[in-house]
Design a protein around this motif. Structure first.
Motif, PDB file in Angstrom:
ATOM      1  N   PHE A   9       4.980 -20.675   5.388  1.00 33.41           N
ATOM      2  CA  PHE A   9       3.846 -19.727   4.929  1.00 33.41           C
ATOM      3  C   PHE A   9       4.009 -18.468   5.809  1.00 33.41           C
ATOM      4  N   ARG A  10       4.663 -18.487   7.094  1.00 34.50           N
ATOM      5  CA  ARG A  10       4.896 -17.307   7.691  1.00 34.50           C
ATOM      6  C   ARG A  10       6.066 -16.543   7.031  1.00 34.50           C
ATOM      7  N   LEU A  11       7.023 -17.562   6.613  1.00 30.69           N
ATOM      8  CA  LEU A  11       8.120 -16.787   6.120  1.00 30.69           C
ATOM      9  C   LEU A  11       7.649 -16.076   4.810  1.00 30.69           C
ATOM     10  N   LEU A  12       6.813 -16.589   4.219  1.00 35.33           N
ATOM     11  CA  LEU A  12       6.511 -15.618   2.993  1.00 35.33           C
ATOM     12  C   LEU A  12       5.341 -14.751   3.041  1.00 35.33           C
ATOM     13  N   GLU A  13       4.966 -14.591   4.488  1.00 35.49           N
ATOM     14  CA  GLU A  13       3.760 -13.789   4.841  1.00 35.49           C
ATOM     15  C   GLU A  13       2.586 -14.005   3.756  1.00 35.49           C
ATOM     16  N   PHE A  14       2.232 -15.297   3.921  1.00 37.75           N
ATOM     17  CA  PHE A  14       1.018 -15.762   3.132  1.00 37.75           C
ATOM     18  C   PHE A  14      -0.080 -14.728   3.167  1.00 37.75           C
ATOM     19  N   GLY A  15      -0.538 -14.638   4.445  1.00 31.61           N
ATOM     20  CA  GLY A  15      -1.820 -13.899   4.612  1.00 31.61           C
ATOM     21  C   GLY A  15      -1.539 -12.560   3.900  1.00 31.61           C
ATOM     22  N   SER A  16      -0.512 -11.695   4.071  1.00 33.20           N
ATOM     23  CA  SER A  16      -0.564 -10.427   3.441  1.00 33.20           C
ATOM     24  C   SER A  16      -0.457 -10.641   2.058  1.00 33.20           C
ATOM     25  N   VAL A  17       0.379 -11.791   1.397  1.00 31.06           N
ATOM     26  CA  VAL A  17       0.420 -11.906   0.081  1.00 31.06           C
ATOM     27  C   VAL A  17      -0.979 -12.120  -0.557  1.00 31.06           C
ATOM     28  N   ALA A  18      -1.881 -12.927   0.223  1.00 35.51           N
ATOM     29  CA  ALA A  18      -2.949 -13.452  -0.518  1.00 35.51           C
ATOM     30  C   ALA A  18      -3.924 -12.478  -0.355  1.00 35.51           C
ATOM     31  N   LEU A  19      -3.909 -11.507   0.651  1.00 30.26           N
ATOM     32  CA  LEU A  19      -4.810 -10.332   0.605  1.00 30.26           C
ATOM     33  C   LEU A  19      -4.525  -9.253   0.008  1.00 30.26           C
ATOM     34  N   TYR A  20      -3.265  -9.116  -0.535  1.00 32.34           N
ATOM     35  CA  TYR A  20      -2.807  -7.905  -1.446  1.00 32.34           C
ATOM     36  C   TYR A  20      -3.510  -7.831  -2.434  1.00 32.34           C
ATOM     37  N   PRO A  21      -4.050  -8.906  -3.462  1.00 35.49           N
ATOM     38  CA  PRO A  21      -4.804  -8.550  -4.696  1.00 35.49           C
ATOM     39  C   PRO A  21      -6.160  -8.072  -4.381  1.00 35.49           C
ATOM     40  N   ILE A  22      -6.665  -8.417  -3.222  1.00 38.23           N
ATOM     41  CA  ILE A  22      -7.909  -8.067  -2.918  1.00 38.23           C
ATOM     42  C   ILE A  22      -8.011  -6.646  -2.398  1.00 38.23           C
ATOM     43  N   TYR A  23      -7.034  -6.226  -1.981  1.00 34.03           N
ATOM     44  CA  TYR A  23      -6.888  -4.822  -1.216  1.00 34.03           C
ATOM     45  C   TYR A  23      -6.546  -3.814  -2.551  1.00 34.03           C
ATOM     46  N   LEU A  24      -5.590  -4.538  -3.484  1.00 39.39           N
ATOM     47  CA  LEU A  24      -5.322  -3.661  -4.698  1.00 39.39           C
ATOM     48  C   LEU A  24      -6.527  -3.533  -5.582  1.00 39.39           C
ATOM     49  N   ILE A  25      -7.435  -4.569  -5.713  1.00 37.67           N
ATOM     50  CA  ILE A  25      -8.601  -4.328  -6.553  1.00 37.67           C
ATOM     51  C   ILE A  25      -9.486  -3.056  -6.025  1.00 37.67           C
ATOM     52  N   GLY A  26      -9.465  -2.891  -4.505  1.00 37.51           N
ATOM     53  CA  GLY A  26     -10.253  -2.014  -3.945  1.00 37.51           C
ATOM     54  C   GLY A  26      -9.673  -0.592  -3.655  1.00 37.51           C
ATOM     55  N   ALA A  27      -8.116  -0.612  -4.081  1.00 40.57           N
ATOM     56  CA  ALA A  27      -7.427   0.541  -4.054  1.00 40.57           C
ATOM     57  C   ALA A  27      -7.738   1.460  -5.210  1.00 40.57           C
ATOM     58  N   LYS A  28      -7.977   2.954  -4.923  1.00 38.93           N
ATOM     59  CA  LYS A  28      -8.210   3.564  -5.985  1.00 38.93           C
ATOM     60  C   LYS A  28      -7.353   5.065  -5.594  1.00 38.93           C
ATOM     61  N   THR A  29      -7.005   5.542  -4.463  1.00 44.03           N
ATOM     62  CA  THR A  29      -6.146   6.713  -4.287  1.00 44.03           C
ATOM     63  C   THR A  29      -4.939   6.351  -4.013  1.00 44.03           C
ATOM     64  N   PRO A  30      -4.085   7.595  -3.858  1.00 40.54           N
ATOM     65  CA  PRO A  30      -2.639   7.593  -3.600  1.00 40.54           C
ATOM     66  C   PRO A  30      -2.602   6.986  -2.239  1.00 40.54           C
ATOM     67  N   ARG A  31      -3.406   7.293  -1.482  1.00 44.17           N
ATOM     68  CA  ARG A  31      -3.374   7.013   0.198  1.00 44.17           C
ATOM     69  C   ARG A  31      -3.594   5.413  -0.005  1.00 44.17           C
ATOM     70  N   ASP A  32      -4.461   4.890  -0.658  1.00 43.59           N
ATOM     71  CA  ASP A  32      -4.827   3.456  -0.579  1.00 43.59           C
ATOM     72  C   ASP A  32      -3.797   2.693  -1.064  1.00 43.59           C
ATOM     73  N   TYR A  33      -2.920   3.156  -2.070  1.00 38.15           N
ATOM     74  CA  TYR A  33      -1.573   2.665  -2.552  1.00 38.15           C
ATOM     75  C   TYR A  33      -0.482   2.788  -1.765  1.00 38.15           C
ATOM     76  N   ALA A  34      -0.393   3.739  -0.951  1.00 39.95           N
ATOM     77  CA  ALA A  34       0.528   3.966   0.037  1.00 39.95           C
ATOM     78  C   ALA A  34       0.337   2.673   0.926  1.00 39.95           C
ATOM     79  N   GLU A  35      -0.654   2.809   1.889  1.00 37.78           N
ATOM     80  CA  GLU A  35      -0.853   1.745   2.780  1.00 37.78           C
ATOM     81  C   GLU A  35      -0.786   0.423   2.175  1.00 37.78           C
ATOM     82  N   LEU A  36      -0.803   0.011   1.018  1.00 35.29           N
ATOM     83  CA  LEU A  36      -0.528  -1.426   0.470  1.00 35.29           C
ATOM     84  C   LEU A  36       0.913  -1.776   0.694  1.00 35.29           C
TER      85      LEU A  36
END
Length: 623
Positions: A399-426
């Motif tokens: 799971f650490r090799l797959l970066e499971f925490g970042s991968v699991a949180l990515y859809p949540i952050y993606l839903i809340g992302a609106k601006t180009p800055r948000d997408y750049a931070e993703l």
């Protein structure tokens, strides 16, 4: 111990050889603290340092109380993000041509409109907007009046643009303000030798005054903590220590029921119905007695470091490197004291409870028989640690090799992302922190050391070897290709590793002496006492001998030759493919210097998405 000494000597050689060839600003800068009130001036500090005749001073950055300016910069970032979100909602997915035209119209309107009334208590100011979009201009509610009980809805874009304009004016005025000086300064000398002589010597005869220490890299400094007073920093440190002590008591209470799950007979004494159910189902019994405690302990090792990281950031430390070193110490204390020492005691007590009761009921109060049962119970706990090592190596490492925490949180952050800055931070790489991973590895090493001579020790050593083989591959891959390690401790973490290893050896010797005593081998147990004394002496000798060479640079190590070969600056693959350059913590071309970014950083503009001719997003550009 021999391996510790030889490995440390190799690290010292590499460290001294490499850092001795560096001449960056960081290598020539000292962090001067405890400056008395009569010396809190750049010119006086320069005169004082040069009067010591250790070298010339190139620059002095006296830290000041920049809290007002830093707060305005933080508030500006909040309004900037809200303005970007408002523009993104308004523009939507407009096609090419209309986006550029709308941006030009927005700029022309910003030059001529009068939005000051939006921030006053007067009547609502209505405006007609010429730009036509599919999305209406977003609105926001502002509160005003007595206790902020009155509100009205205004145009969000105009409101946040006006707030930004007013904040920009205040920031420009504040940058020219003369702030109150603090007893901390960064002094850059003309040579690395002068810097090393300053940090390795006592500069002032008065205690706690003019204390020189190696300075962290400019990008590593936490400028918000440079104007924290010494009393406040001490108060924070003691408060965090008190909180950790309270948490230790809480973890102790939490580990009691977890340790009780190791033995079915201890479960029977508390919950007989559950014990009967588990006894009739061997699979469920195995899952509860071995799998559940292992999973709960592993879950604690993953979640608790985040709490300790937050506590470390509240101590007022001056650099991110110091925060990381503090996190390693706190997390190892938690894993060693709570998850190993206390859990071993509670688990042994849980297993031996029924055995001791049977012994008292059958053979009477035979002390030797009771001691033998205790020793056997301690050895039986090794199966739990075997399961723990297997779970860490084969269960959590993938799971650490797959970066499971970042991968699991990515859809949540993606839903809340609106601006180009948000997408750049993703798309930013995750940060590798030794404080989250190193203490767990040290715990596995201590477990393998303590149980290396007990029954079934070959299983623990075998799976421990598997753990370290898999871990070396995964951590090396993450550091080189997948994650970003922003702080450089220049070898300070190795000192913590050595202290933890010696602590594990001491606990191993104490455990062996106790086991031999429980098996009535008292003479052999007594013979271990000189070994304990020798280990303590070795630790004192090691710290006095090797610690200075791991913290400072020897004057004889200073040279201008390129270390480890004749690779010129800018010609190595590392320099060509990265932006770090020859220096460990900075690049000469970046122009990093010791100054609060809030004083000089350009006031950032908003990011608005630019579209292609076919209507798809092309890139981001500032407005």
């Amino acid at each position: 111990m021999y391996l510790l000494v030889t490995t440390t000597q190799k690290i010292i050689y590499i460290r001294q050889e490499y850092l001795g060839s560096q001449t960056t600003v960081t290598d020539r800068t000292i962090r001067l603290s405890g400056i008395p009130p009569d010396l809190r001036d750049e010119a006086k500090i320069t005169e004082t340092i040069e009067s010591l005749e250790i070298g010339k001073v190139e620059s002095v950055i006296l830290c000041r109380d920049w809290k007002e300016l830093d707060d305005m910069m933080a508030q500006r970032l909040v309004f900037l993000r809200k303005l970007e979100e408002a523009w993104t909602v308004h523009l939507g997915c407009s096609r090419a041509g209309s986006t550029q035209a709308s941006r030009e119209r927005a700029q022309s309107r910003a030059a001529v409109r009068e939005d000051a009334s939006l921030l006053e208590d007067g009547e609502h100011h209505e405006q007609s907007h010429l730009a036509g979009y599919g999305q209406d201009r977003p609105k926001t509610r502002i509160w005003y009046g007595f206790l902020g009980l009155q509100s009205r809805t205004v145009d969000a874009i105009d409101y946040f643009e006006e707030r930004l304009r007013r904040l920009d004016d205040k920031i420009k005025t504040a940058r020219n303000k003369d702030f109150t000086p603090m007893p901390l300064a960064f002094v850059t000398l003309d040579s690395v030798a002068a810097c090393q002589m300053a940090v390795q010597a006592t500069m002032d005869p008065k205690p706690m005054q003019l204390l020189a220490n190696p300075a962290p890299a400019p990008s590593d400094v936490i400028w918000q903590n440079t104007y924290v007073t010494r009393s406040s920093r001490i108060t924070r440190a003691w408060s965090v220590t008190l909180i950790i002590l309270i948490l230790t008591v809480f973890w102790t209470a939490l580990l009691v029921p977890i340790a009780g799950l190791v033995s079915i007979k201890s479960i029977c004494s508390v919950w007989p119905q559950l014990a009967f159910t588990l006894d009739s189902n061997p699979i469920s019994q195995s899952l509860v007695a071995t799998g559940l405690p292992t999973a709960l302990i592993s879950l604690l090792t993953v979640l608790v470091p985040f709490l300790y990281y937050w506590l470390s950031t509240q101590q007022g430390m001056l650099s991110q490197g110091e925060v990381e070193m503090s996190l390693i110490s706190k997390n190892f204390f938690f894993t060693f004291f709570n998850l190993f020492l206390l859990f071993t005691i509670f688990g042994t007590a849980s297993i031996s409870y029924s055995k001791v009761n049977d012994t008292l009921a059958g053979a009477g109060k035979d002390a030797s028989e009771i001691a033998r049962k205790l020793a056997t119970s301690l050895q039986e706990l090794d199966y739990f640690y075997i399961n723990l090592i297997i779970l860490q190596a084969l269960g959590l490492f993938p799971f650490r090799l797959l970066e499971f925490g970042s991968v699991a949180l990515y859809p949540i952050y993606l839903i809340g992302a609106k601006t180009p800055r948000d997408y750049a931070e993703l798309v930013q790489p995750p940060v590798f922190s030794y404080g989250f991973y190193l203490p767990q590895t040290l715990l596995i090493f201590v477990i393998c050391t303590v149980y290396s001579v007990l029954q079934s020790s070959w299983l623990i050593l075998f799976f421990g070897l598997v753990y370290f083989l898999i871990g070396s591959f995964i951590y090396k891959y993450q550091l080189l290709y997948a994650m970003d390690h922003r702080q450089q401790s220049t070898g300070q973490a190795w000192l913590i590793i050595c202290n933890c290893v010696v602590l594990g050896l001491l606990f191993f010797q104490i455990a062996m002496a106790g086991l031999l005593a429980l098996r009535t081998a008292f003479y052999r147990s007594i013979l271990i006492i000189p070994l304990l004394a020798g280990t303590i002496w070795f630790n004192v000798f090691f710290r006095r001998t090797f610690d200075p060479l791991m913290k400072f640079i020897a004057l004889r190590s200073l040279h201008s030759k390129t270390p480890f070969g004749n690779v010129l600056p800018g010609e190595s693959r590392y320099e060509l493919e990265t932006d770090h350059g020859r220096a460990v913590d900075e690049d000469d071309e970046t122009g990093l210097r010791y100054i609060n970014p809030s004083l000089i950083i350009p006031l950032e503009e908003i990011w608005v998405a630019k579209s292609r001719a076919n209507g798809t997003n092309h890139r981001d550009e500032d407005v």
